[in-house]
Scaffold this active site. Structure first.
Site, PDB file in Angstrom:
ATOM      1  N   HIS A   1       0.965  -1.352  -0.111  1.00 24.82           N
ATOM      2  CA  HIS A   1      -0.068   0.152   0.094  1.00 24.82           C
ATOM      3  C   HIS A   1       0.828   1.770  -0.311  1.00 24.82           C
ATOM      4  O   HIS A   1       0.090   2.414   0.651  1.00 24.82           O
ATOM      5  CB  HIS A   1      -0.982   0.296   0.491  1.00 24.82           C
ATOM      6  CG  HIS A   1      -1.502  -0.856   1.481  1.00 24.82           C
ATOM      7  ND1 HIS A   1      -2.355  -1.133   0.834  1.00 24.82           N
ATOM      8  CD2 HIS A   1      -1.465  -2.173   1.835  1.00 24.82           C
ATOM      9  CE1 HIS A   1      -3.229  -2.582   2.138  1.00 24.82           C
ATOM     10  NE2 HIS A   1      -2.478  -3.390   1.959  1.00 24.82           N
TER      11      HIS A   1
ATOM     12  N   SER B   1      15.178  22.651 -14.225  1.00 25.21           N
ATOM     13  CA  SER B   1      14.641  23.832 -14.410  1.00 25.21           C
ATOM     14  C   SER B   1      14.839  25.099 -14.556  1.00 25.21           C
ATOM     15  O   SER B   1      15.814  25.301 -14.128  1.00 25.21           O
ATOM     16  CB  SER B   1      13.890  23.269 -13.379  1.00 25.21           C
ATOM     17  OG  SER B   1      12.434  24.404 -13.212  1.00 25.21           O
TER      18      SER B   1
ATOM     19  N   LYS C   1      15.996  22.072  -9.085  1.00 23.30           N
ATOM     20  CA  LYS C   1      15.281  20.752  -9.694  1.00 23.30           C
ATOM     21  C   LYS C   1      16.439  19.987 -10.467  1.00 23.30           C
ATOM     22  O   LYS C   1      17.102  20.502 -10.748  1.00 23.30           O
ATOM     23  CB  LYS C   1      14.223  21.198 -10.311  1.00 23.30           C
ATOM     24  CG  LYS C   1      13.404  21.687  -9.510  1.00 23.30           C
ATOM     25  CD  LYS C   1      12.310  20.720  -9.075  1.00 23.30           C
ATOM     26  CE  LYS C   1      11.545  20.338  -9.794  1.00 23.30           C
ATOM     27  NZ  LYS C   1      10.267  20.395  -9.695  1.00 23.30           N
TER      28      LYS C   1
ATOM     29  N   GLU D   1       9.387   9.581 -16.311  1.00 22.57           N
ATOM     30  CA  GLU D   1       8.191  10.472 -16.281  1.00 22.57           C
ATOM     31  C   GLU D   1       7.894   9.632 -17.536  1.00 22.57           C
ATOM     32  O   GLU D   1       6.885   8.953 -18.111  1.00 22.57           O
ATOM     33  CB  GLU D   1       7.858  11.634 -16.055  1.00 22.57           C
ATOM     34  CG  GLU D   1       8.264  12.094 -14.849  1.00 22.57           C
ATOM     35  CD  GLU D   1       8.737  13.430 -14.828  1.00 22.57           C
ATOM     36  OE1 GLU D   1       9.667  13.956 -14.863  1.00 22.57           O
ATOM     37  OE2 GLU D   1       7.160  14.315 -14.810  1.00 22.57           O
TER      38      GLU D   1
END
Ligand code: ARG
Length: 467
Positions: free
Chosen positions: A165, A286, A292, A299
């Protein structure tokens, strides 16, 4: 007197019964050349095998056969050097090549299509193409498995939290976690292998749908093209696309596996987890937030699973309810397969690169391994093993110990013996021995379990099974 096709604009391939040519829109919807040019090498290979067989069986003269072989070789060179002019009005790769052959060698070109149809031709070309893709994807997955096994071996004893979970459950080792993916990609390779075995029958010589009156030798062309045998039924040969569907199904399942690993990388690289760090080569920055380091490749792999699943669905729906034998619907089989093949190639390569370059923050993993009372099950197991408490009762006692730690805001290992014995007098100091995350992981030596010793053996076995 009827006019020759070239005078009416009708097709040179079937213009005999047509008075006029197709409209511009008809040409656009009918043509597949923009995408099926990718089959050129398979088309030439199939034509050469067919031509050799026609000569051998005496259907074609040796002279015509030689002219055709030379012409086809020249066309391959023209295509590979970028000189070949693909023409939409010639619809597909088969007719583009045949028309060029006629320009190069004249009338003999027209004899190549004896005892064959574009229906068995395209089915053969496409099988050859998909077969190469199955082989390429198998090799790429093997490289990915090698990267995972190397990393798993290097971090066989690094403890981390195992989750259910996405809640901390029990300590596991990082190597064990990676080897789970080695199993998944192993099954993916098994599916490719199975699909290849069923794909490997040759449709060539089924002709349009019924076979041919010419004394062809289908066994010879099958052999020549590396197939195990000619397909047994001419109707099935030209209308079957199971091989494409099986590839897409295997690809879709594999894409789902890749997306799960990608998702874990996305989670693991967050500032909140910091389990692993991706290399500069596989991250982006970024333009506004200097701190970043974004896991874009992960992704995108996660996203691209959607396409491949879509490709499988697209072809399933194309094939659903099609009567035998060939229908033009089946020309729409290629783009989903091309897209899935390209997507898988890129996704697997990117995942392999990310895994190879991955650095593992073992200190952070260890720190996280104990958070969330992940050794609670070890307390219950100890009570069963050492104090002879029934497991259900041990579970209850442990629950109270966890609540105590929660109340005191400390870890299980920080509780005093007095407090532990207040919960249950059967607890002794020996219990502390199972409270560490490393001891917990090391104790799980059952077959397939997470103990470092198991992981080292499993990595070795995986090398033998898969590489
Ligand atoms: N371009 C066609 C395809 O890919 C080739 C087969 C055409 N056959 C036909 N009977 N029109 O399916």
């Amino acid at each position: 007197m009827t006019k020759a096709p070239e005078q009416t604009g009708a097709s040179a391939m079937w213009g005999g019964r047509f008075a006029g040519g197709p409209s511009a829109v008809m040409q656009r919807i009918n043509a597949s050349i923009d995408f099926d040019k990718r089959l050129y090498a398979q088309d030439i290979r199939g034509s050469k095998a067919h031509c050799a067989m026609l000569v051998e069986t005496g259907i074609l003269s040796a002279e015509d056969g030689a002219a055709i072989q030379n012409g086809l070789e020249r066309i391959r060179q023209e295509i590979e050097s970028g000189q070949f002019v693909f023409r939409t009005e010639l619809e597909d790769i088969h007719m583009n090549i045949e028309a060029r052959l006629a320009e190069l060698i004249g009338d003999a070109a027209g004899r190549l299509h004896t005892a064959r149809s574009r229906n068995d031709q395209v089915a053969t070309d496409f099988r050859l193409w998909v077969r190469d893709v199955l082989d390429g994807m198998n090799g790429a997955l093997k490289d990915l498995q090698a990267a995972l096994i190397d990393k798993a071996q290097a971090h066989a004893d690094a403890v981390m939290p195992g989750f259910t979970h996405l809640q901390a459950a029990q300590p596991v080792t990082f190597g064990h976690h990676l080897l789970a993916y080695v199993e998944m990609f192993g099954r993916d390779r098994g599916r490719l292998h199975d699909a290849r075995a069923r794909l490997n029958e040759c449709p060539l010589g089924a002709a349009a749908l019924a076979g041919t009156p010419f004394p062809i030798d289908r066994h010879q062309t099958a052999r020549e093209l590396g197939f195990d045998r000619p397909s047994a039924n001419s109707l099935d040969a030209v209308s079957d696309r199971d091989f494409a569907l099986e590839f897409l199904a295997a690809a879709a399942i594999c894409a789902v596996h890749l997306s799960r690993l990608a998702e874990e990388l996305v989670i693991w690289t967050t500032a909140q987890f910091r389990f692993v760090t991706l290399s500069d080569a596989f991250t982006t920055g970024s333009s506004i937030m200097p701190q970043k380091r974004n896991p874009d490749a992960a992704e995108l792999i996660r996203a691209k699973a959607g396409r491949v699943i879509g490709d499988l669905n697209a072809l399933l729906v194309v094939m659903k309810g099609l009567p035998l034998a060939y229908s033009k619907d089946m020309q729409d089989d290629k783009e989903p397969v091309f897209e899935a093949a390209d997507t898988m190639e890129l996704s697997i390569a990117a995942m392999t690169g990310m895994i190879r370059d991955l650095s593992v923050n073992t200190l952070r993993l260890k720190e996280a391994a104990g958070a969330g009372f992940t050794t609670a099950t070890d307390i219950a197991d100890w009570l069963v093993r050492v104090a002879g408490v029934p497991f259900r009762q041990a579970h209850h006692i442990t629950g109270r110990i966890v609540r105590l730690a929660e109340e005191q805001g400390c870890g299980l290992e920080d509780l005093s013996l007095i407090d532990l014995q207040a919960v249950d007098p059967r607890v002794t100091g020996e219990l502390y021995g199972v409270l560490g995350t490393e001891a917990s992981a090391a104790s799980r030596t059952s077959f397939g379990g997470t103990a470092p010793a198991n992981v080292i053996a499993a990595a070795k076995a995986a090398r033998q099974r898969f590489l």
